[in-house]
Design a protein around this motif. Structure first.
Motif, mmCIF file in Angstrom:
data_model
loop_
_atom_site.group_PDB
_atom_site.id
_atom_site.type_symbol
_atom_site.label_atom_id
_atom_site.label_comp_id
_atom_site.label_asym_id
_atom_site.label_seq_id
_atom_site.Cartn_x
_atom_site.Cartn_y
_atom_site.Cartn_z
ATOM 1 N N LEU A 1 39.976 1.426 64.512
ATOM 2 C CA LEU A 1 41.413 1.641 64.648
ATOM 3 C C LEU A 1 42.047 2.010 63.308
ATOM 4 O O LEU A 1 43.185 2.466 63.265
ATOM 5 C CB LEU A 1 42.079 0.384 65.207
ATOM 6 C CG LEU A 1 41.641 -0.036 66.598
ATOM 7 C CD1 LEU A 1 42.262 -1.382 66.966
ATOM 8 C CD2 LEU A 1 42.012 1.017 67.624
ATOM 9 N N SER A 2 41.313 1.797 62.220
ATOM 10 C CA SER A 2 41.851 2.095 60.893
ATOM 11 C C SER A 2 41.923 3.592 60.623
ATOM 12 O O SER A 2 42.837 4.058 59.955
ATOM 13 C CB SER A 2 40.983 1.460 59.804
ATOM 14 O OG SER A 2 41.108 0.067 59.822
ATOM 15 N N ARG A 3 40.984 4.323 61.108
ATOM 16 C CA ARG A 3 40.888 5.749 60.797
ATOM 17 C C ARG A 3 42.136 6.508 61.244
ATOM 18 O O ARG A 3 42.613 6.342 62.350
ATOM 19 C CB ARG A 3 39.643 6.314 61.482
ATOM 20 C CG ARG A 3 39.397 7.757 61.197
ATOM 21 C CD ARG A 3 38.097 8.223 61.855
ATOM 22 N NE ARG A 3 38.041 9.669 61.889
ATOM 23 C CZ ARG A 3 37.770 10.435 60.842
ATOM 24 N NH1 ARG A 3 37.499 9.871 59.682
ATOM 25 N NH2 ARG A 3 37.766 11.745 60.941
ATOM 26 N N LYS A 4 42.681 7.338 60.342
ATOM 27 C CA LYS A 4 43.786 8.206 60.727
ATOM 28 C C LYS A 4 43.288 9.205 61.766
ATOM 29 O O LYS A 4 42.175 9.685 61.629
ATOM 30 C CB LYS A 4 44.329 8.974 59.508
ATOM 31 C CG LYS A 4 45.007 8.104 58.485
ATOM 32 C CD LYS A 4 45.535 8.896 57.301
ATOM 33 C CE LYS A 4 44.405 9.428 56.444
ATOM 34 N NZ LYS A 4 44.830 10.139 55.252
ATOM 35 N N PRO A 5 43.999 9.467 62.807
ATOM 36 C CA PRO A 5 45.429 9.270 62.977
ATOM 37 C C PRO A 5 45.845 7.907 63.511
ATOM 38 O O PRO A 5 46.996 7.743 63.923
ATOM 39 C CB PRO A 5 45.833 10.376 63.947
ATOM 40 C CG PRO A 5 44.626 10.572 64.797
ATOM 41 C CD PRO A 5 43.453 10.320 63.884
ATOM 42 N N GLY A 6 44.979 6.915 63.486
ATOM 43 C CA GLY A 6 45.393 5.548 63.813
ATOM 44 C C GLY A 6 46.344 5.019 62.756
ATOM 45 O O GLY A 6 46.414 5.531 61.643
ATOM 46 N N THR A 7 47.045 3.952 63.094
ATOM 47 C CA THR A 7 48.092 3.433 62.205
ATOM 48 C C THR A 7 47.709 2.172 61.430
ATOM 49 O O THR A 7 48.505 1.691 60.624
ATOM 50 C CB THR A 7 49.360 3.114 63.027
ATOM 51 O OG1 THR A 7 49.036 2.122 64.014
ATOM 52 C CG2 THR A 7 49.943 4.349 63.688
ATOM 53 N N LEU A 8 46.524 1.631 61.635
ATOM 54 C CA LEU A 8 46.203 0.323 61.072
ATOM 55 C C LEU A 8 46.280 0.267 59.547
ATOM 56 O O LEU A 8 46.815 -0.699 58.983
ATOM 57 C CB LEU A 8 44.837 -0.152 61.555
ATOM 58 C CG LEU A 8 44.498 -1.610 61.254
ATOM 59 C CD1 LEU A 8 45.553 -2.562 61.801
ATOM 60 C CD2 LEU A 8 43.133 -1.962 61.835
ATOM 61 N N MET A 9 45.801 1.282 58.848
ATOM 62 C CA MET A 9 45.903 1.258 57.381
ATOM 63 C C MET A 9 47.365 1.258 56.942
ATOM 64 O O MET A 9 47.736 0.570 55.987
ATOM 65 C CB MET A 9 45.156 2.438 56.756
ATOM 66 C CG MET A 9 43.645 2.324 56.816
ATOM 67 S SD MET A 9 42.784 3.583 55.833
ATOM 68 C CE MET A 9 43.055 5.059 56.810
ATOM 69 N N PHE A 10 48.189 2.004 57.649
ATOM 70 C CA PHE A 10 49.621 2.038 57.351
ATOM 71 C C PHE A 10 50.241 0.666 57.586
ATOM 72 O O PHE A 10 51.014 0.174 56.763
ATOM 73 C CB PHE A 10 50.319 3.082 58.232
ATOM 74 C CG PHE A 10 49.974 4.498 57.886
ATOM 75 C CD1 PHE A 10 50.807 5.250 57.074
ATOM 76 C CD2 PHE A 10 48.825 5.085 58.372
ATOM 77 C CE1 PHE A 10 50.500 6.563 56.753
ATOM 78 C CE2 PHE A 10 48.499 6.391 58.055
ATOM 79 C CZ PHE A 10 49.344 7.132 57.245
#
Length: 162
Positions: free
Chosen positions: A91-100
């Motif tokens: 879920l971290s990988r962009k375009p996911g939002t988890l890192m944001f």
């Protein structure tokens, strides 16, 4: 901000050795201007070459240490996603939002006063989902950014005037 294509030269086959990790013109000045204006500088980057077995976390870390050195240690935090859908899910990988979301929580970021600067659509999509302002650099205009400029330095000049 994104890393490859925003801070350093982007290569189709990745920038993971110091001889290929080239900080783009104007980046150091732009980051310094952001810091002087009171902005945090957070890098959010996909590093799928790790999952693909092309390079190691240690090689990426060496590039990040070099980047910090060249930018006078002005990057407050680097979030990276080492996964790729062909090899692993995250879920971290962009375009996911988890890192944001992690950066927003850790630094108590006011999204209404914050920007994501990226060179690709996958950088802008999660930024918009979490409510950040967006700028696109590097020659593309995917129609998602409030600011479209040639490079980080030009985008930062507009951000600081807004």
């Amino acid at each position: 901000m994104d890393r490859d294509g925003v801070i350093n030269k982007d290569y189709v086959d990745y920038a993971y050795t110091l001889d290929r990790f080239q900080i783009l013109p104007g980046v150091k000045e732009a980051v310094t201007q952001l810091k002087k204006a009171g902005y945090l500088c957070v890098v959010i980057t996909n590093q799928s070459g790790i999952a693909k077995g092309i390079y190691t976390r240690a090689q990426m870390e060496e590039c990040h240490q070099y980047m910090q050195q060249e930018l006078n240690h002005q990057i407050d935090r680097i979030y990276y996603a080492p996964w790729h859908p062909d090899h692993s899910e995250s879920l971290s990988r962009k375009p996911g939002t988890l890192m944001f979301e992690r950066a927003i929580a850790r630094f108590d970021i006011d999204v209404n006063k914050s920007w994501m600067i990226g060179d690709k659509k996958r950088d802008l999509i999660p930024a918009l989902k979490v409510g950040l302002h967006t700028a696109q650099v590097g020659g593309l205009d995917d129609g998602l950014a409030e600011i479209v400029e040639a490079d980080l330095h030009a985008a930062v000049q507009l951000i600081l005037r807004s």
